[in-house]
Design a protein around this motif. Structure first.
Motif, PDB file in Angstrom:
ATOM      1  N   ILE A 105       0.882  -1.171   0.000  1.00  8.83           N
ATOM      2  CA  ILE A 105       0.000   0.000   0.000  1.00  8.83           C
ATOM      3  C   ILE A 105       0.917   1.218   0.000  1.00  8.83           C
ATOM      4  O   ILE A 105       1.685   1.410   0.948  1.00  8.83           O
ATOM      5  N   GLY A 110       7.940   3.697  -6.318  1.00  3.09           N
ATOM      6  CA  GLY A 110       8.074   2.338  -6.857  1.00  3.09           C
ATOM      7  C   GLY A 110       9.316   1.610  -6.334  1.00  3.09           C
ATOM      8  O   GLY A 110       9.528   0.437  -6.651  1.00  3.09           O
ATOM      9  N   GLU A 127      -1.389   2.879  -5.257  1.00  2.00           N
ATOM     10  CA  GLU A 127      -1.036   4.264  -4.931  1.00  2.00           C
ATOM     11  C   GLU A 127      -2.280   5.131  -5.143  1.00  2.00           C
ATOM     12  O   GLU A 127      -2.928   5.031  -6.180  1.00  2.00           O
ATOM     13  N   THR A 171       3.230   1.366   3.418  1.00  2.00           N
ATOM     14  CA  THR A 171       4.325   2.345   3.504  1.00  2.00           C
ATOM     15  C   THR A 171       3.818   3.758   3.797  1.00  2.00           C
ATOM     16  O   THR A 171       4.478   4.733   3.487  1.00  2.00           O
ATOM     17  N   ALA A 172       2.643   3.853   4.413  1.00  4.54           N
ATOM     18  CA  ALA A 172       2.125   5.132   4.886  1.00  4.54           C
ATOM     19  C   ALA A 172       1.498   4.858   6.252  1.00  4.54           C
ATOM     20  O   ALA A 172       0.977   3.766   6.492  1.00  4.54           O
TER      21      ALA A 172
HETATM   22  N1  SAH Z   1       6.892   2.736  -0.933  1.00  2.00           N
HETATM   23  C1  SAH Z   1       7.172   4.069  -1.405  1.00  2.00           C
HETATM   24  C2  SAH Z   1       7.032   5.079  -0.292  1.00  2.00           C
HETATM   25  C3  SAH Z   1       6.053   6.115  -0.677  1.00  2.00           C
HETATM   26  S1  SAH Z   1       5.430   7.182   0.582  1.00  2.00           S
HETATM   27  C4  SAH Z   1       8.529   4.154  -2.096  1.00  2.00           C
HETATM   28  O1  SAH Z   1       9.283   3.169  -2.044  1.00  2.00           O
HETATM   29  O2  SAH Z   1       8.823   5.174  -2.717  1.00  2.00           O
HETATM   30  C5  SAH Z   1       3.831   6.509   0.829  1.00  2.00           C
HETATM   31  C6  SAH Z   1       2.857   6.585  -0.314  1.00  2.00           C
HETATM   32  O3  SAH Z   1       1.618   6.079   0.161  1.00  2.00           O
HETATM   33  C7  SAH Z   1       2.552   7.995  -0.835  1.00  2.00           C
HETATM   34  O4  SAH Z   1       2.885   8.076  -2.184  1.00  2.00           O
HETATM   35  C8  SAH Z   1       1.050   8.153  -0.592  1.00  2.00           C
HETATM   36  O5  SAH Z   1       0.395   8.871  -1.620  1.00  2.00           O
HETATM   37  C9  SAH Z   1       0.596   6.713  -0.553  1.00  2.00           C
HETATM   38  N2  SAH Z   1      -0.685   6.476   0.132  1.00  2.00           N
HETATM   39  C10 SAH Z   1      -1.176   7.050   1.257  1.00  2.00           C
HETATM   40  N3  SAH Z   1      -2.385   6.544   1.555  1.00  2.00           N
HETATM   41  C11 SAH Z   1      -2.674   5.604   0.601  1.00  2.00           C
HETATM   42  C12 SAH Z   1      -3.775   4.735   0.344  1.00  2.00           C
HETATM   43  N4  SAH Z   1      -4.861   4.730   1.127  1.00  2.00           N
HETATM   44  N5  SAH Z   1      -3.719   3.921  -0.715  1.00  2.00           N
HETATM   45  C13 SAH Z   1      -2.642   3.920  -1.541  1.00  2.00           C
HETATM   46  N6  SAH Z   1      -1.578   4.718  -1.359  1.00  2.00           N
HETATM   47  C14 SAH Z   1      -1.575   5.551  -0.307  1.00  2.00           C
END
Ligand code: SAH
Length: 231
Positions: A105, A110, A127, A171-172
């Motif tokens: 998530i 990427g 995303e 990851t959020a």
């Molecule tokens: N794994 C990523 C980290 C990105 S930061 C990397 O390796 O670059 C976290 C991301 O989660 C953000 O881009 C944000 O827009 C997204 N995000 C937040 N809430 C979300 C949701 N409910 N569903 C999908 N993406 C989400």
């Protein structure tokens, strides 16, 4: 042509990447499978060109729209956490299991998906920001990473059509919806930054065992918020 060939020099040099690996070891990451996946993934291609000279520092970097690419240490910790499994007849106890299906998530840049793609048969990543999803898809395509399925979706619902998953990586940071636990296979691991008191977040590793859900606190972290709905 000039730009891309110059860009390759230095950023991708073995030296810069080896320094990062040394730092990660110093921070307690000793899973060689994880370290190998990090060395092999060109993080400088997941950030804006202006930031690429900093791509092998152990820091989070902006990726636009107020979001960040996670710190390599955190990526390593999360990857290690999902590879370990306490249940099942896994005999690769030290470096972990081979993953079949993984759900992420928060595709963001990427990068985490690209690291996971080396350790899993298939990675499904969602995303909520359309522009970031599109850019991530372009990068993954250019890098010929064909086992990552990226979609512009609200990850709070998971990806029911592909469940169950051996691992789910969030990851959020925020409150985890029950739907994600429902999509976790037995022996599966979910790792996520979970909201704690005083606006803090803790990285929690959940494992679904025959007895129920086990929970392990991996320490305090700082992630961008997990939000509802598409943007
Ligand atoms: N794994 C990523 C980290 C990105 S930061 C990397 O390796 O670059 C976290 C991301 O989660 C953000 O881009 C944000 O827009 C997204 N995000 C937040 N809430 C979300 C949701 N409910 N569903 C999908 N993406 C989400």
């Amino acid at each position: 042509m000039m730009v891309s060939s110059i860009r390759g020099i230095g950023m991708t040099s073995d030296g810069t990447r080896r320094r990062l690996i040394k730092q990660l070891r110093g921070l307690g990451i000793d899973n060689q499978v994880v370290l190998d996946a990090i060395v092999a993934t060109p993080r400088h291609l997941f950030v804006d060109e202006a930031l690429s000279s900093r791509a092998y520092e152990n820091s989070a970097l902006p990726i636009g729209r107020g979001q960040t690419i996670s710190q390599p240490w955190v990526v390593a910790m999360m990857t290690d956490a999902v590879l370990r499994s306490n249940s099942g007849d896994d005999n690769a106890a030290e470096t972990g299991r081979r993953l079949h299906k993984v759900l992420e998530i928060g595709t963001g840049s990427g990068y985490q998906a690209a690291v996971l793609a080396r350790l899993a048969d298939k990675v499904f990543t969602t995303e909520r920001i359309g522009e970031l999803s599109r850019l991530a898809k372009q990068r993954l395509h250019a890098l010929k990473i064909h086992n990552v399925y990226a979609r512009h979706l609200d990850g709070l619902a998971g990806w029911p059509g592909q469940a169950p998953f051996d691992a789910i990586v969030v990851t959020a940071g925020g409150h985890l919806p029950e739907a994600l636990f429902d999509q976790l296979a037995e022996g599966g691991v979910l790792v996520a930054p979970v909201a704690a008191e005083h606006d803090r977040q803790h990285l929690i590793r959940f494992e679904r065992t025959a007895e129920g859900i086990e929970r392990e606190d991996l320490g305090e972290v700082s992630f961008v918020p997990l939000l509802e709905g598409l943007d």
